[in-house]
Scaffold this active site. Structure first.
Site, PDB file in Angstrom:
ATOM      1  N   ASP A   9       2.461 -10.081   7.443  1.00  0.00           N
ATOM      2  CA  ASP A   9       2.216  -8.826   6.733  1.00  0.00           C
ATOM      3  C   ASP A   9       1.429  -9.173   5.480  1.00  0.00           C
ATOM      4  O   ASP A   9       1.381 -10.342   5.067  1.00  0.00           O
ATOM      5  CB  ASP A   9       3.561  -8.187   6.383  1.00  0.00           C
ATOM      6  CG  ASP A   9       3.420  -7.001   5.450  1.00  0.00           C
ATOM      7  OD1 ASP A   9       2.639  -6.096   5.778  1.00  0.00           O
ATOM      8  OD2 ASP A   9       4.080  -6.998   4.394  1.00  0.00           O
ATOM      9  N   MET A  10       0.820  -8.191   4.841  1.00  0.00           N
ATOM     10  CA  MET A  10       0.033  -8.462   3.636  1.00  0.00           C
ATOM     11  C   MET A  10       0.781  -8.091   2.355  1.00  0.00           C
ATOM     12  O   MET A  10       1.270  -8.954   1.650  1.00  0.00           O
ATOM     13  CB  MET A  10      -1.307  -7.729   3.726  1.00  0.00           C
ATOM     14  CG  MET A  10      -2.249  -8.333   4.755  1.00  0.00           C
ATOM     15  SD  MET A  10      -2.792 -10.014   4.359  1.00  0.00           S
ATOM     16  CE  MET A  10      -4.136  -9.677   3.218  1.00  0.00           C
ATOM     17  N   ASP A  11       0.877  -6.778   2.042  1.00  0.00           N
ATOM     18  CA  ASP A  11       1.506  -6.359   0.793  1.00  0.00           C
ATOM     19  C   ASP A  11       2.955  -6.820   0.737  1.00  0.00           C
ATOM     20  O   ASP A  11       3.748  -6.563   1.638  1.00  0.00           O
ATOM     21  CB  ASP A  11       1.460  -4.837   0.651  1.00  0.00           C
ATOM     22  CG  ASP A  11       0.034  -4.320   0.503  1.00  0.00           C
ATOM     23  OD1 ASP A  11      -0.789  -5.047  -0.066  1.00  0.00           O
ATOM     24  OD2 ASP A  11      -0.247  -3.205   0.961  1.00  0.00           O
ATOM     25  N   SER A  44      -0.758  -5.434   9.318  1.00  0.00           N
ATOM     26  CA  SER A  44      -0.521  -4.626   8.120  1.00  0.00           C
ATOM     27  C   SER A  44      -0.629  -3.141   8.419  1.00  0.00           C
ATOM     28  O   SER A  44      -1.241  -2.734   9.408  1.00  0.00           O
ATOM     29  CB  SER A  44      -1.560  -5.013   7.049  1.00  0.00           C
ATOM     30  OG  SER A  44      -1.507  -4.153   5.936  1.00  0.00           O
ATOM     31  N   GLY A  45      -0.041  -2.352   7.541  1.00  0.00           N
ATOM     32  CA  GLY A  45      -0.219  -0.912   7.623  1.00  0.00           C
ATOM     33  C   GLY A  45      -1.543  -0.483   7.021  1.00  0.00           C
ATOM     34  O   GLY A  45      -1.930   0.677   7.121  1.00  0.00           O
ATOM     35  N   SER A 219       8.953  -5.336   4.672  1.00  0.00           N
ATOM     36  CA  SER A 219       9.236  -3.904   4.651  1.00  0.00           C
ATOM     37  C   SER A 219       9.626  -3.373   6.025  1.00  0.00           C
ATOM     38  O   SER A 219       9.524  -4.070   7.031  1.00  0.00           O
ATOM     39  CB  SER A 219       8.013  -3.125   4.140  1.00  0.00           C
ATOM     40  OG  SER A 219       7.713  -3.478   2.804  1.00  0.00           O
ATOM     41  N   ASN A 221       8.193  -1.398   8.032  1.00  0.00           N
ATOM     42  CA  ASN A 221       7.181  -1.385   9.094  1.00  0.00           C
ATOM     43  C   ASN A 221       6.943  -2.764   9.699  1.00  0.00           C
ATOM     44  O   ASN A 221       6.092  -2.922  10.579  1.00  0.00           O
ATOM     45  CB  ASN A 221       5.854  -0.776   8.599  1.00  0.00           C
ATOM     46  CG  ASN A 221       5.235  -1.565   7.462  1.00  0.00           C
ATOM     47  OD1 ASN A 221       5.878  -2.411   6.840  1.00  0.00           O
ATOM     48  ND2 ASN A 221       3.980  -1.294   7.175  1.00  0.00           N
TER      49      ASN A 221
END
Length: 267
Positions: A9-11, A44-45, A219, A221
């Site tokens: 994931d990124m953030d 990522s989202g 998170s 997601n």
């Protein structure tokens, strides 16, 4: 322990609190991964246009699972996308605007996102930071005929739980899924089309088993992706729900947790 693919994931995971990462440290790490034929997946989202901007030198060598699985880019080319129906988009927009006037809706296409020009300042500022390909439009409904892979809601933090709960009551689970993605955002995605399902399809194409997948997230997601991977890591800064879903814990995003864990594995 054999790893053939790594998904991050990124953030809050790969990126630190300043929305960046150790770029010089990543170069030799990524070189080693390529030498060992380990696929590197950015899941990522966020929008593909934004994600690839973080890797200007290597973006064609990285697999991107963007928009929470709505878009997959392989070898620099769009490989897969799944879109909402025009009717459902119209219903979603009408419901949100009537019930939550202060809720801002962003329609996310494979290449461009759309936000209304009348959106509040905080929402437009958020969109400008997170969407590199963004158009301000007079009416979102003018764009529901275009392929839309995700609907993002930007709203005050204190409204997130209420809005997510009400969306679940109004829309059947087989119509859409609402997940929180941080920063006061809720992502509306197509059911069973998430990071986990998109990565699972990639693994199948590559003849890679989920036991050979390492994944990192923080998170809600990221849950399906973490549940898919045998070597799943929740970041130390991640939510309790994520920590319960993952098998292991990595140092925080501000402590280079992804880098340290991968480097330890490579040693």
């Amino acid at each position: 322990m054999t790893i053939k693919a790594i998904a991050v994931d990124m953030d809050g995971t790969f990126l630190n609190s300043h929305q960046d990462y150790d770029r010089e440290g990543f170069k030799p790490l990524f070189k080693t991964l390529k030498e060992k034929n380990i696929r590197f997946i950015v899941a990522s989202g966020n929008q593909y246009a934004q994600l690839k901007s973080f890797f200007p030198e290597d973006n064609k060598s990285i697999v991107f699972v963007a928009e929470n699985g709505g878009v997959v880019v392989l070898d620099g080319k769009l490989s897969a996308k799944k879109t909402f129906s025009k009717h459902l988009l119209e219903v979603i927009i009408t419901f949100l605007h009537e019930k939550y006037g202060e809720t801002t809706v962003i329609l996310c296409g494979p290449e461009t996102a759309y936000i209304q020009s009348s959106a509040p300042d905080y929402a437009r500022e958020f969109a400008d930071r997170h969407y590199y390909a963004l158009e301000r439009v007079d009416a979102l409904k003018d764009h529901i005929n275009e392929p839309i892979v995700k609907v993002a809601l930007v709203l005050p933090d204190e409204m997130v739980d209420e809005v997510k709960t009400n969306i679940a009551k109004v829309f059947a689970e087989d119509a859409l899924t609402a997940v929180t993605s941080g920063f006061g955002c809720i992502d509306l995605i197509i059911p069973r089309q998430h990071k986990g399902s998109s990565i699972e399809a990639l693994l199948k194409d590559w003849d890679v088993h989920s036991d050979e997948l390492m994944a990192f997230g923080d998170s809600e997601n990221d849950l399906e992706m973490l549940k898919l991977a045998k070597y799943s890591y929740a970041m130390a800064n991640g939510s309790e729900k994520v920590k319960k879903a993952a098998r292991f814990e990595a140092p925080s995003n501000d402590d280079n947790g992804v880098f340290k864990t991968i480097e330890q594995f490579l040693k």
